[in-house]
Design a protein around this motif. Structure first.
Motif, PDB file in Angstrom:
ATOM      1  N   LEU A  81      18.737   1.965 -14.041  1.00 50.02           N
ATOM      2  CA  LEU A  81      19.595   1.178 -13.143  1.00 50.02           C
ATOM      3  C   LEU A  81      19.797  -0.219 -13.714  1.00 50.02           C
ATOM      4  O   LEU A  81      18.879  -0.796 -14.304  1.00 50.02           O
ATOM      5  CB  LEU A  81      18.960   1.066 -11.753  1.00 50.02           C
ATOM      6  N   ARG A  82      20.990  -0.741 -13.539  1.00 45.69           N
ATOM      7  CA  ARG A  82      21.268  -2.103 -13.993  1.00 45.69           C
ATOM      8  C   ARG A  82      20.483  -3.097 -13.141  1.00 45.69           C
ATOM      9  O   ARG A  82      20.168  -2.844 -11.982  1.00 45.69           O
ATOM     10  CB  ARG A  82      22.760  -2.391 -13.901  1.00 45.69           C
ATOM     11  N   GLN A  83      20.193  -4.245 -13.704  1.00 46.52           N
ATOM     12  CA  GLN A  83      19.409  -5.279 -13.023  1.00 46.52           C
ATOM     13  C   GLN A  83      20.115  -5.776 -11.761  1.00 46.52           C
ATOM     14  O   GLN A  83      19.474  -6.206 -10.811  1.00 46.52           O
ATOM     15  CB  GLN A  83      19.152  -6.443 -13.978  1.00 46.52           C
ATOM     16  N   GLU A  84      21.443  -5.700 -11.710  1.00 45.00           N
ATOM     17  CA  GLU A  84      22.216  -6.195 -10.573  1.00 45.00           C
ATOM     18  C   GLU A  84      22.346  -5.178  -9.447  1.00 45.00           C
ATOM     19  O   GLU A  84      23.005  -5.439  -8.440  1.00 45.00           O
ATOM     20  CB  GLU A  84      23.634  -6.591 -11.023  1.00 45.00           C
ATOM     21  N   CYS A  85      21.757  -4.008  -9.568  1.00 48.33           N
ATOM     22  CA  CYS A  85      21.915  -2.930  -8.597  1.00 48.33           C
ATOM     23  C   CYS A  85      21.401  -3.374  -7.225  1.00 48.33           C
ATOM     24  O   CYS A  85      20.291  -3.898  -7.098  1.00 48.33           O
ATOM     25  CB  CYS A  85      21.150  -1.701  -9.080  1.00 48.33           C
ATOM     26  N   SER A  86      22.221  -3.174  -6.184  1.00 46.06           N
ATOM     27  CA  SER A  86      21.801  -3.554  -4.835  1.00 46.06           C
ATOM     28  C   SER A  86      22.536  -2.736  -3.780  1.00 46.06           C
ATOM     29  O   SER A  86      23.592  -2.172  -4.030  1.00 46.06           O
ATOM     30  CB  SER A  86      22.044  -5.043  -4.589  1.00 46.06           C
TER      31      SER A  86
ATOM     32  N   ALA B 226      27.249   1.662   0.317  1.00 42.24           N
ATOM     33  CA  ALA B 226      26.869   2.279  -0.953  1.00 42.24           C
ATOM     34  C   ALA B 226      26.182   1.242  -1.838  1.00 42.24           C
ATOM     35  O   ALA B 226      26.434   0.042  -1.730  1.00 42.24           O
ATOM     36  CB  ALA B 226      28.110   2.811  -1.662  1.00 42.24           C
ATOM     37  N   ALA B 227      25.311   1.718  -2.701  1.00 39.04           N
ATOM     38  CA  ALA B 227      24.727   0.847  -3.719  1.00 39.04           C
ATOM     39  C   ALA B 227      25.831   0.489  -4.710  1.00 39.04           C
ATOM     40  O   ALA B 227      26.703   1.307  -5.005  1.00 39.04           O
ATOM     41  CB  ALA B 227      23.573   1.556  -4.417  1.00 39.04           C
TER      42      ALA B 227
END
Length: 115
Positions: free
Chosen positions: A29-34, A75-76
């Motif tokens: 997962l990318r570091q910006e995933c939220s 959604a994420a």
């Protein structure tokens, strides 16, 4: 993580409201995933589940519990190629509702007095 807005003015129907974004971390997962973003956070309308109690009088510390069992789950986003898989596995962004329970302890300090 704080989503840019809070309102803890309580009334007969709520303890307050809070905007949050949940950071999602893991392999691939990318570091910006939220879940939720600064511009479109998860909006919680908090209901009391445990009455406020005094934990300490000096310094003043109170404890309470709240929940929201009907908030919209977005959604994420910004998760990279695994984002659609994450959304599908967790049922995110499909118009469903989420549930969260929070326990809090809050220290209170008067302003304008000498300590």
């Amino acid at each position: 993580m704080y989503g840019g807005w809070s309102d803890f003015l309580s009334d007969d129907t709520r303890r307050g409201e809070l905007a949050l974004r949940f950071e999602v971390a893991g392999p691939g997962l990318r570091q910006e995933c939220s879940i939720g973003t600064d511009s479109d956070p998860v909006h919680l309308v908090l209901q009391d589940t445990r009455a406020t109690s005094v934990v300490s009088e000096d310094p003043m510390v109170v404890s309470f519990a709240v929940e929201d069992s009907e908030f919209a789950v977005p959604a994420a986003t910004r998760c990279g190629v695994l984002g659609p898989l994450l959304n599908g596995m967790l049922g995110l962004g499909g118009g469903g509702t989420g549930s969260i329970s929070l326990d809090a302890q809050v220290a209170l300090r008067p302003y304008g007095t000498e300590s």
